[in-house]
Design a protein around this motif. Structure first.
Motif, PDB file in Angstrom:
ATOM      1  N   GLN A 190     168.817  96.324  27.497  1.00  6.69           N
ATOM      2  CA  GLN A 190     167.434  96.679  27.180  1.00  6.69           C
ATOM      3  C   GLN A 190     166.605  95.437  26.892  1.00  6.69           C
ATOM      4  O   GLN A 190     165.449  95.331  27.313  1.00  6.69           O
ATOM      5  N   GLN A 191     167.189  94.496  26.173  1.00  4.02           N
ATOM      6  CA  GLN A 191     166.463  93.265  25.875  1.00  4.02           C
ATOM      7  C   GLN A 191     166.412  92.336  27.082  1.00  4.02           C
ATOM      8  O   GLN A 191     165.435  91.603  27.264  1.00  4.02           O
ATOM      9  N   ALA A 192     167.454  92.365  27.914  1.00  2.00           N
ATOM     10  CA  ALA A 192     167.424  91.572  29.147  1.00  2.00           C
ATOM     11  C   ALA A 192     166.297  92.028  30.061  1.00  2.00           C
ATOM     12  O   ALA A 192     165.753  91.241  30.839  1.00  2.00           O
ATOM     13  N   ALA A 193     165.938  93.297  29.949  1.00  2.00           N
ATOM     14  CA  ALA A 193     164.800  93.805  30.710  1.00  2.00           C
ATOM     15  C   ALA A 193     163.532  93.057  30.341  1.00  2.00           C
ATOM     16  O   ALA A 193     162.653  92.831  31.184  1.00  2.00           O
ATOM     17  N   GLY A 194     163.424  92.656  29.060  1.00  4.10           N
ATOM     18  CA  GLY A 194     162.274  91.862  28.649  1.00  4.10           C
ATOM     19  C   GLY A 194     162.238  90.521  29.342  1.00  4.10           C
ATOM     20  O   GLY A 194     161.164  90.015  29.689  1.00  4.10           O
ATOM     21  N   LEU A 195     163.419  89.945  29.561  1.00  5.59           N
ATOM     22  CA  LEU A 195     163.484  88.682  30.300  1.00  5.59           C
ATOM     23  C   LEU A 195     163.023  88.886  31.741  1.00  5.59           C
ATOM     24  O   LEU A 195     162.243  88.094  32.281  1.00  5.59           O
ATOM     25  N   GLY A 196     163.507  89.961  32.363  1.00  7.61           N
ATOM     26  CA  GLY A 196     163.058  90.265  33.719  1.00  7.61           C
ATOM     27  C   GLY A 196     161.562  90.505  33.771  1.00  7.61           C
ATOM     28  O   GLY A 196     160.892  90.088  34.723  1.00  7.61           O
ATOM     29  N   ALA A 197     161.030  91.145  32.730  1.00 14.77           N
ATOM     30  CA  ALA A 197     159.588  91.389  32.679  1.00 14.77           C
ATOM     31  C   ALA A 197     158.812  90.088  32.568  1.00 14.77           C
ATOM     32  O   ALA A 197     157.758  89.911  33.210  1.00 14.77           O
ATOM     33  N   ALA A 198     159.319  89.155  31.756  1.00 14.73           N
ATOM     34  CA  ALA A 198     158.633  87.876  31.587  1.00 14.73           C
ATOM     35  C   ALA A 198     158.594  87.090  32.897  1.00 14.73           C
ATOM     36  O   ALA A 198     157.563  86.527  33.279  1.00 14.73           O
ATOM     37  N   TYR A 199     159.720  87.064  33.610  1.00 10.75           N
ATOM     38  CA  TYR A 199     159.738  86.344  34.878  1.00 10.75           C
ATOM     39  C   TYR A 199     158.977  87.087  35.972  1.00 10.75           C
ATOM     40  O   TYR A 199     158.426  86.474  36.890  1.00 10.75           O
ATOM     41  N   SER A 200     158.924  88.406  35.883  1.00 15.27           N
ATOM     42  CA  SER A 200     158.086  89.161  36.815  1.00 15.27           C
ATOM     43  C   SER A 200     156.628  88.759  36.652  1.00 15.27           C
ATOM     44  O   SER A 200     155.901  88.562  37.637  1.00 15.27           O
ATOM     45  N   ALA A 201     156.200  88.622  35.388  1.00 17.36           N
ATOM     46  CA  ALA A 201     154.819  88.202  35.129  1.00 17.36           C
ATOM     47  C   ALA A 201     154.578  86.787  35.633  1.00 17.36           C
ATOM     48  O   ALA A 201     153.507  86.475  36.173  1.00 17.36           O
ATOM     49  N   ALA A 225     152.147  81.891  30.331  1.00 20.69           N
ATOM     50  CA  ALA A 225     153.112  82.778  30.979  1.00 20.69           C
ATOM     51  C   ALA A 225     154.440  82.068  31.197  1.00 20.69           C
ATOM     52  O   ALA A 225     155.513  82.651  31.016  1.00 20.69           O
ATOM     53  N   SER A 226     154.374  80.784  31.571  1.00 20.37           N
ATOM     54  CA  SER A 226     155.596  80.013  31.794  1.00 20.37           C
ATOM     55  C   SER A 226     156.347  79.778  30.487  1.00 20.37           C
ATOM     56  O   SER A 226     157.576  79.931  30.422  1.00 20.37           O
ATOM     57  N   VAL A 227     155.617  79.404  29.433  1.00 21.21           N
ATOM     58  CA  VAL A 227     156.247  79.191  28.129  1.00 21.21           C
ATOM     59  C   VAL A 227     156.842  80.492  27.599  1.00 21.21           C
ATOM     60  O   VAL A 227     157.942  80.508  27.042  1.00 21.21           O
ATOM     61  N   MET A 228     156.126  81.589  27.791  1.00 21.21           N
ATOM     62  CA  MET A 228     156.637  82.877  27.352  1.00 21.21           C
ATOM     63  C   MET A 228     157.944  83.215  28.068  1.00 21.21           C
ATOM     64  O   MET A 228     158.907  83.690  27.441  1.00 21.21           O
ATOM     65  N   ALA A 229     158.001  82.970  29.377  1.00 20.35           N
ATOM     66  CA  ALA A 229     159.211  83.265  30.137  1.00 20.35           C
ATOM     67  C   ALA A 229     160.393  82.442  29.629  1.00 20.35           C
ATOM     68  O   ALA A 229     161.505  82.958  29.467  1.00 20.35           O
ATOM     69  N   THR A 230     160.149  81.156  29.345  1.00 16.01           N
ATOM     70  CA  THR A 230     161.220  80.314  28.812  1.00 16.01           C
ATOM     71  C   THR A 230     161.653  80.787  27.431  1.00 16.01           C
ATOM     72  O   THR A 230     162.852  80.840  27.114  1.00 16.01           O
ATOM     73  N   GLY A 231     160.675  81.142  26.612  1.00 18.06           N
ATOM     74  CA  GLY A 231     160.993  81.647  25.279  1.00 18.06           C
ATOM     75  C   GLY A 231     161.799  82.931  25.327  1.00 18.06           C
ATOM     76  O   GLY A 231     162.762  83.103  24.569  1.00 18.06           O
ATOM     77  N   VAL A 232     161.421  83.833  26.215  1.00 16.79           N
ATOM     78  CA  VAL A 232     162.160  85.090  26.348  1.00 16.79           C
ATOM     79  C   VAL A 232     163.558  84.835  26.906  1.00 16.79           C
ATOM     80  O   VAL A 232     164.512  85.541  26.559  1.00 16.79           O
ATOM     81  N   LEU A 233     163.703  83.819  27.769  1.00 12.37           N
ATOM     82  CA  LEU A 233     165.033  83.448  28.265  1.00 12.37           C
ATOM     83  C   LEU A 233     165.927  83.000  27.107  1.00 12.37           C
ATOM     84  O   LEU A 233     167.082  83.447  26.979  1.00 12.37           O
ATOM     85  N   ILE A 234     165.404  82.131  26.255  1.00  9.97           N
ATOM     86  CA  ILE A 234     166.163  81.672  25.085  1.00  9.97           C
ATOM     87  C   ILE A 234     166.509  82.853  24.182  1.00  9.97           C
ATOM     88  O   ILE A 234     167.652  83.001  23.721  1.00  9.97           O
ATOM     89  N   TYR A 235     165.517  83.689  23.938  1.00 10.09           N
ATOM     90  CA  TYR A 235     165.696  84.888  23.113  1.00 10.09           C
ATOM     91  C   TYR A 235     166.795  85.790  23.681  1.00 10.09           C
ATOM     92  O   TYR A 235     167.662  86.275  22.949  1.00 10.09           O
ATOM     93  N   THR A 236     166.774  85.990  24.991  1.00 12.60           N
ATOM     94  CA  THR A 236     167.722  86.911  25.619  1.00 12.60           C
ATOM     95  C   THR A 236     169.143  86.371  25.593  1.00 12.60           C
ATOM     96  O   THR A 236     170.095  87.114  25.344  1.00 12.60           O
ATOM     97  N   ILE A 237     169.302  85.070  25.841  1.00  9.83           N
ATOM     98  CA  ILE A 237     170.637  84.474  25.780  1.00  9.83           C
ATOM     99  C   ILE A 237     171.208  84.594  24.371  1.00  9.83           C
ATOM    100  O   ILE A 237     172.367  84.983  24.178  1.00  9.83           O
ATOM    101  N   ALA A 238     170.371  84.282  23.380  1.00 12.93           N
ATOM    102  CA  ALA A 238     170.819  84.409  21.985  1.00 12.93           C
ATOM    103  C   ALA A 238     171.164  85.856  21.662  1.00 12.93           C
ATOM    104  O   ALA A 238     172.171  86.148  20.992  1.00 12.93           O
ATOM    105  N   LEU A 239     170.340  86.773  22.140  1.00 11.81           N
ATOM    106  CA  LEU A 239     170.577  88.196  21.903  1.00 11.81           C
ATOM    107  C   LEU A 239     171.872  88.665  22.542  1.00 11.81           C
ATOM    108  O   LEU A 239     172.652  89.404  21.929  1.00 11.81           O
ATOM    109  N   MET A 240     172.147  88.236  23.770  1.00 17.34           N
ATOM    110  CA  MET A 240     173.353  88.667  24.475  1.00 17.34           C
ATOM    111  C   MET A 240     174.607  88.197  23.752  1.00 17.34           C
ATOM    112  O   MET A 240     175.556  88.970  23.555  1.00 17.34           O
TER     113      MET A 240
END
Length: 426
Positions: A169-180, A278-293
């Protein structure tokens, strides 16, 4: 799809739904996790960034925050209302396709169609209606999917599977960030691609799911009383469920007080241009998602091994609150990244254990989807009020985010305290 006729089963006791005892098959778990990823990718892409980008094409820059908050609140209200409604319908659906499968497919199809409406919306009114129906129909799939976890996964396996679903579910947020980031210049592709991916993954799960039909229509109390009970679990009779509900409400409120304005925070507080933000957000969400996983997998496994849930909820809310406070101190992209790392660890622990805890304290397996729908009000309700609260706190802070983020951190800690009275689960 055939929904039970209340009168037809009124004189019969409700059919007992067996509690799963045997280990769930790997293909069921894998497709279940993938389906959650798909549903949440389709819903997260608009919520995380897509709606922000779309609103900026429809209104003046000074009106973006207010308009975005209003539109997001419309969708959150739909989720608040329709999740338990579709959960109730799912519990009472009979037919050869089972209880959950029809609503999984119907909800995903409706969600994809609504996303097309959003992408092509010529004004804010159409945009709001599109998001309302996207959340309403998407939650038909969400309610059925969450109930399938209670239907198919035995208690001793729920921590691990819940953790995997939470991570998806949280990885979906990462996909959403990179989609944007990659599709943000094309509104149709930005909304359509996640919708198609979500639909395909749900269809695969629906095909694999061993969703056994009920032998007969369940009994009904009939009339207005049944309607009211769709949105109610008696807290006096089920206090553990009530305290778990309050805990989730507070933690999710803290999260969405920031998430709704994450992109605007980067643009306004860190003074980043739209593309850079948008780019910084995507990187931040990537870091967030890896930590979350990493944190989620470890917490889910450890929770099952120790037979404990509450201590993980408590620790996660504290860590999440610290990370939210760190955002108020971030003055650069690197500070934002560190905060996302800490929030990812905290929320990873939370999503890994919270769903397993809730399923463990459900009042009745016969009404699993309905009761989970009531519980999911604690997910949708905060999304309804978070934009208004955040806007008010932004006003108190003179447009800055310090007050908002500090209050969000305190609310997360209160969410941790709320889980302590639960008695059924250690």
């Amino acid at each position: 799809m055939v929904v039970s006729d209340p009168a037809a089963g009124a004189t019969l006791p409700s059919p007992v739904v067996p509690v799963p005892k045997e280990k769930a098959k790997a293909r069921v778990i894998a497709t279940m996790v993938a389906a959650r990823l798909g549903i949440m990718l389709a819903l997260s892409t608009p919520a995380l960034a897509g709606m922000t980008l779309k609103v900026q094409t429809l209104v003046a820059p000074g009106d973006v925050a207010v308009t975005l908050g209003s539109v997001i609140s419309m969708g959150a209200f739909a989720a608040l209302f329709f999740d338990p409604v579709f959960g109730r319908l799912s519990d009472r659906t009979v037919g050869r396709f089972g209880r959950r499968r029809p609503w999984l497919v119907f909800g995903s199809l409706g969600l994809m169609a609504s996303l097309v409406v959003i992408a092509l919306a010529p004004n804010v009114m159409v945009l709001g209606l599109g998001w309302f129906f996207a959340q309403a129909l998407g939650n038909a799939a969400v309610a059925a999917h969450t109930a399938s976890l209670a239907d198919q996964i035995p208690q001793w396996q729920r921590g691990k599977v819940s953790g995997m679903i939470g991570i998806a579910q949280q990885a979906a947020g990462l996909g959403a960030a990179y989609s944007a980031s990659f599709l943000g210049q094309n509104m149709l592709l930005l909304f359509l691609v996640p919708g198609v991916v979500g639909l395909l993954l749900v269809v695969v799960f629906a095909f694999v799911l061993p969703d056994q039909p009920m032998s007969r229509r369940p009994a009904s109390e009939g009339g207005f009383r049944t309607v009211l009970k769709t949105f109610w679990v008696n807290p006096a009779k089920h206090p553990d469920f009530a305290f778990a509900w309050i805990s989730r409400f507070l933690v999710v409120l803290a999260m969405f007080m920031f998430v709704t304005f994450r992109l605007l925070y980067l643009q306004q507080d860190l003074q980043l241009e739209k593309a850079e933000a948008a780019s910084v957000m995507a990187t931040g969400v990537l870091i967030y998602t890896i930590a979350l996983m990493v944190a989620g997998q470890l917490a889910g496994w450890l929770s099952d091994r120790l037979g404990r849930r509450k201590v993980f909820i408590w620790a996660s809310a504290i860590i999440f609150g610290i990370g939210t406070w760190m955002l108020s101190q971030a003055g650069s992209a690197s500070g934002f990244y560190w905060a996302e790392l800490v929030i990812g660890v905290g929320f990873g622990i939370y999503v890994a254990v919270d769903l397993a805890l809730v399923i463990d304290v459900l009042p009745s397996p016969d009404d699993a989807a309905k009761d989970l729908g009531v519980f999911n009000i604690a997910m949708a309700g905060p999304q309804t009020i978070a934009p208004a609260i955040s806007a008010a706190l932004l006003g108190l802070g003179g447009g800055g985010y310090d007050v908002l983020l500090t209050v969000a951190a305190i609310i997360a800690l209160l969410g941790a305290l709320a889980i302590l009275p639960v008695k059924k689960i250690r």
